[in-house]
Motif scaffolding. Structure first.
Motif, PDB file in Angstrom:
ATOM      1  N   LEU A 266       0.834  -1.202   0.000  1.00  0.00           N
ATOM      2  CA  LEU A 266       0.000   0.000   0.000  1.00  0.00           C
ATOM      3  C   LEU A 266       0.872   1.257   0.000  1.00  0.00           C
ATOM      4  CD1 LEU A 266      -2.906   1.300   0.519  1.00  0.00           C
ATOM      5  CD2 LEU A 266      -2.149   1.421   2.881  1.00  0.00           C
ATOM      6  N   LEU A 267       1.898   1.279   0.846  1.00  0.00           N
ATOM      7  CA  LEU A 267       2.811   2.421   0.882  1.00  0.00           C
ATOM      8  C   LEU A 267       3.535   2.579  -0.455  1.00  0.00           C
ATOM      9  CD1 LEU A 267       4.318   4.714   2.298  1.00  0.00           C
ATOM     10  CD2 LEU A 267       5.883   2.988   3.233  1.00  0.00           C
ATOM     11  N   GLN A 268       3.996   1.484  -0.994  1.00  0.00           N
ATOM     12  CA  GLN A 268       4.681   1.514  -2.292  1.00  0.00           C
ATOM     13  C   GLN A 268       3.771   2.099  -3.370  1.00  0.00           C
ATOM     14  OE1 GLN A 268       5.364  -2.331  -4.118  1.00  0.00           O
ATOM     15  NE2 GLN A 268       7.378  -1.671  -4.850  1.00  0.00           N
ATOM     16  N   GLN A 269       2.528   1.660  -3.406  1.00  0.00           N
ATOM     17  CA  GLN A 269       1.564   2.149  -4.393  1.00  0.00           C
ATOM     18  C   GLN A 269       1.253   3.629  -4.184  1.00  0.00           C
ATOM     19  OE1 GLN A 269      -2.207   0.137  -4.215  1.00  0.00           O
ATOM     20  NE2 GLN A 269      -3.006   1.175  -6.023  1.00  0.00           N
ATOM     21  N   ALA A 270       1.069   4.058  -2.941  1.00  0.00           N
ATOM     22  CA  ALA A 270       0.750   5.461  -2.650  1.00  0.00           C
ATOM     23  C   ALA A 270       1.901   6.380  -3.066  1.00  0.00           C
ATOM     24  CB  ALA A 270       0.455   5.636  -1.161  1.00  0.00           C
ATOM     25  N   LEU A 271       3.133   5.983  -2.787  1.00  0.00           N
ATOM     26  CA  LEU A 271       4.286   6.811  -3.162  1.00  0.00           C
ATOM     27  C   LEU A 271       4.471   6.860  -4.676  1.00  0.00           C
ATOM     28  CD1 LEU A 271       6.822   5.794  -0.364  1.00  0.00           C
ATOM     29  CD2 LEU A 271       5.442   7.879  -0.512  1.00  0.00           C
ATOM     30  N   GLN A 272       4.132   5.767  -5.350  1.00  0.00           N
ATOM     31  CA  GLN A 272       4.219   5.742  -6.813  1.00  0.00           C
ATOM     32  C   GLN A 272       3.164   6.653  -7.426  1.00  0.00           C
ATOM     33  OE1 GLN A 272       6.273   4.230  -9.130  1.00  0.00           O
ATOM     34  NE2 GLN A 272       5.046   5.220 -10.698  1.00  0.00           N
ATOM     35  N   GLN A 273       1.918   6.540  -6.957  1.00  0.00           N
ATOM     36  CA  GLN A 273       0.830   7.317  -7.538  1.00  0.00           C
ATOM     37  C   GLN A 273       0.957   8.808  -7.235  1.00  0.00           C
ATOM     38  OE1 GLN A 273      -2.709   5.458  -6.004  1.00  0.00           O
ATOM     39  NE2 GLN A 273      -2.778   3.942  -7.628  1.00  0.00           N
ATOM     40  N   THR A 274       1.310   9.144  -6.018  1.00  0.00           N
ATOM     41  CA  THR A 274       1.329  10.540  -5.608  1.00  0.00           C
ATOM     42  C   THR A 274       2.597  11.269  -6.035  1.00  0.00           C
ATOM     43  OG1 THR A 274       0.007   9.932  -3.683  1.00  0.00           O
ATOM     44  CG2 THR A 274       1.033  12.101  -3.644  1.00  0.00           C
ATOM     45  N   TYR A 275       3.741  10.585  -5.913  1.00  0.00           N
ATOM     46  CA  TYR A 275       5.024  11.270  -6.142  1.00  0.00           C
ATOM     47  C   TYR A 275       5.835  10.690  -7.294  1.00  0.00           C
ATOM     48  CZ  TYR A 275       3.756  12.895  -1.524  1.00  0.00           C
ATOM     49  OH  TYR A 275       3.086  13.423  -0.461  1.00  0.00           O
ATOM     50  N   GLY A 276       5.371   9.611  -7.900  1.00  0.00           N
ATOM     51  CA  GLY A 276       6.117   8.992  -8.985  1.00  0.00           C
ATOM     52  C   GLY A 276       7.370   8.271  -8.508  1.00  0.00           C
ATOM     53  N   LEU A 277       7.414   7.931  -7.223  1.00  0.00           N
ATOM     54  CA  LEU A 277       8.573   7.230  -6.659  1.00  0.00           C
ATOM     55  C   LEU A 277       8.377   5.726  -6.784  1.00  0.00           C
ATOM     56  CD1 LEU A 277       9.031   9.306  -3.375  1.00  0.00           C
ATOM     57  CD2 LEU A 277      10.302   9.536  -5.516  1.00  0.00           C
ATOM     58  N   ALA A 278       9.253   5.073  -7.516  1.00  0.00           N
ATOM     59  CA  ALA A 278       9.168   3.623  -7.700  1.00  0.00           C
ATOM     60  C   ALA A 278      10.143   2.965  -6.723  1.00  0.00           C
ATOM     61  CB  ALA A 278       9.512   3.243  -9.133  1.00  0.00           C
ATOM     62  N   LEU A 279       9.640   2.634  -5.541  1.00  0.00           N
ATOM     63  CA  LEU A 279      10.466   2.008  -4.515  1.00  0.00           C
ATOM     64  C   LEU A 279      10.278   0.504  -4.550  1.00  0.00           C
ATOM     65  CD1 LEU A 279       9.772   4.450  -1.534  1.00  0.00           C
ATOM     66  CD2 LEU A 279      11.581   4.563  -3.255  1.00  0.00           C
ATOM     67  N   THR A 280      11.344  -0.227  -4.258  1.00  0.00           N
ATOM     68  CA  THR A 280      11.263  -1.683  -4.243  1.00  0.00           C
ATOM     69  C   THR A 280      11.065  -2.174  -2.813  1.00  0.00           C
ATOM     70  OG1 THR A 280      13.661  -1.874  -4.040  1.00  0.00           O
ATOM     71  CG2 THR A 280      12.748  -1.912  -6.270  1.00  0.00           C
ATOM     72  N   LEU A 281      10.446  -3.339  -2.709  1.00  0.00           N
ATOM     73  CA  LEU A 281      10.272  -3.973  -1.405  1.00  0.00           C
ATOM     74  C   LEU A 281      11.447  -4.923  -1.185  1.00  0.00           C
ATOM     75  CD1 LEU A 281       6.470  -4.856  -1.583  1.00  0.00           C
ATOM     76  CD2 LEU A 281       7.533  -2.917  -0.445  1.00  0.00           C
ATOM     77  N   LYS A 282      12.251  -4.622  -0.168  1.00  0.00           N
ATOM     78  CA  LYS A 282      13.402  -5.466   0.159  1.00  0.00           C
ATOM     79  C   LYS A 282      13.449  -5.636   1.674  1.00  0.00           C
ATOM     80  CE  LYS A 282      16.349  -2.828  -2.478  1.00  0.00           C
ATOM     81  NZ  LYS A 282      17.643  -2.319  -2.855  1.00  0.00           N
TER      82      LYS A 282
ATOM     83  N   ILE B  39      12.678   2.281   4.449  1.00  0.00           N
ATOM     84  CA  ILE B  39      11.461   2.475   5.231  1.00  0.00           C
ATOM     85  C   ILE B  39      11.136   1.101   5.814  1.00  0.00           C
ATOM     86  CG2 ILE B  39       9.025   3.097   5.228  1.00  0.00           C
ATOM     87  CD1 ILE B  39       9.582   4.775   2.707  1.00  0.00           C
ATOM     88  N   ARG B  40      11.138   0.996   7.127  1.00  0.00           N
ATOM     89  CA  ARG B  40      10.879  -0.286   7.789  1.00  0.00           C
ATOM     90  C   ARG B  40       9.517  -0.225   8.475  1.00  0.00           C
ATOM     91  NH1 ARG B  40      15.313  -1.305  11.233  1.00  0.00           N
ATOM     92  NH2 ARG B  40      16.236  -2.412   9.495  1.00  0.00           N
ATOM     93  N   LEU B  41       8.694  -1.222   8.190  1.00  0.00           N
ATOM     94  CA  LEU B  41       7.400  -1.382   8.844  1.00  0.00           C
ATOM     95  C   LEU B  41       7.503  -2.618   9.721  1.00  0.00           C
ATOM     96  CD1 LEU B  41       5.100  -0.923   5.700  1.00  0.00           C
ATOM     97  CD2 LEU B  41       5.967   0.853   7.224  1.00  0.00           C
ATOM     98  N   SER B  42       7.247  -2.469  11.022  1.00  0.00           N
ATOM     99  CA  SER B  42       7.383  -3.629  11.895  1.00  0.00           C
ATOM    100  C   SER B  42       6.277  -3.676  12.936  1.00  0.00           C
ATOM    101  CB  SER B  42       8.756  -3.634  12.567  1.00  0.00           C
ATOM    102  OG  SER B  42       8.972  -2.442  13.280  1.00  0.00           O
ATOM    103  N   LEU B  43       5.891  -4.907  13.274  1.00  0.00           N
ATOM    104  CA  LEU B  43       4.865  -5.142  14.281  1.00  0.00           C
ATOM    105  C   LEU B  43       5.534  -5.497  15.603  1.00  0.00           C
ATOM    106  CD1 LEU B  43       2.349  -7.300  12.217  1.00  0.00           C
ATOM    107  CD2 LEU B  43       2.072  -4.923  12.925  1.00  0.00           C
ATOM    108  N   ASN B  44       4.993  -4.936  16.686  1.00  0.00           N
ATOM    109  CA  ASN B  44       5.484  -5.222  18.021  1.00  0.00           C
ATOM    110  C   ASN B  44       4.267  -5.265  18.939  1.00  0.00           C
ATOM    111  OD1 ASN B  44       6.526  -5.240  20.598  1.00  0.00           O
ATOM    112  ND2 ASN B  44       8.061  -3.671  20.212  1.00  0.00           N
TER     113      ASN B  44
END
Length: 168
Positions: free
Chosen positions: A4-20, A28-33
């Motif tokens: 979802l974050l990847q898609q939002a950044l692509q649509q809004t800012y044209g940033l094509a970030l990869t998930l690694k 950008i780290r997303l973590s559950l605790n």
């Protein structure tokens, strides 16, 4: 949530970030605790932005989602350059019910408008959508699966007047 974050950044800012997983810098780290439930509840999150890294931590996916919305609100654009100031945020909603009502009882605005409103509602961290679809004048939206809604419910007997309790 990462998609979802990847898609939002692509649509809004044209940033094509990869998930690694486990990048060492510029990530950008997303973590559950689950331990954060006590302090922040199920919808709270921690957002930390430092040079080269962004961490969003929450007890649940809902908290991650709201952390992403805050991150999106922090992005500033200057031409083709996007920045986020260094920040540390611990946030949780004050109220469990944060609602938006769309009244389409007389005029339906269309599916795309409704989807856009839902996206805007999510960005504002609202969590309940109340959709007012009908008044006493009758049902307005055709749903092919339920044809009687418009053929019967879309008509009003104009001879009935007075208190609704007196109607037969």
């Amino acid at each position: 949530e990462a998609g979802l974050l990847q898609q939002a950044l692509q649509q809004t800012y044209g940033l094509a970030l990869t998930l690694k997983p486990a990048a060492k810098n510029n990530f950008i780290r997303l973590s559950l605790n689950g331990k954060l439930t006590t302090a922040l509840g199920k919808e709270g999150y921690q957002l930390e932005v430092k040079p080269g890294m962004i961490n969003i931590t929450a007890a649940t996916n809902t908290g991650i989602f709201y952390g992403i919305q805050s991150l999106r609100q922090l992005i500033t654009a200057n031409g083709n350059e996007y920045t986020i100031g260094a920040v540390s945020i611990k946030d949780k909603p004050r109220f469990g019910w944060r609602a938006f009502m769309l009244d389409e009882g007389r005029y339906f605005k269309g599916g795309e408008t409704v989807k856009h409103l839902l996206d805007e509602m999510a960005l504002l961290k609202m969590n309940v959508f109340h959709w007012h679809l009908t008044d006493d004048q009758g049902w307005r939206i055709e749903i092919k699966k339920y044809p009687l809604l418009t053929t019967v419910g879309g008509k009003r007997d104009s001879t009935q007047t007075g208190n609704w309790k007196d109607r037969k």
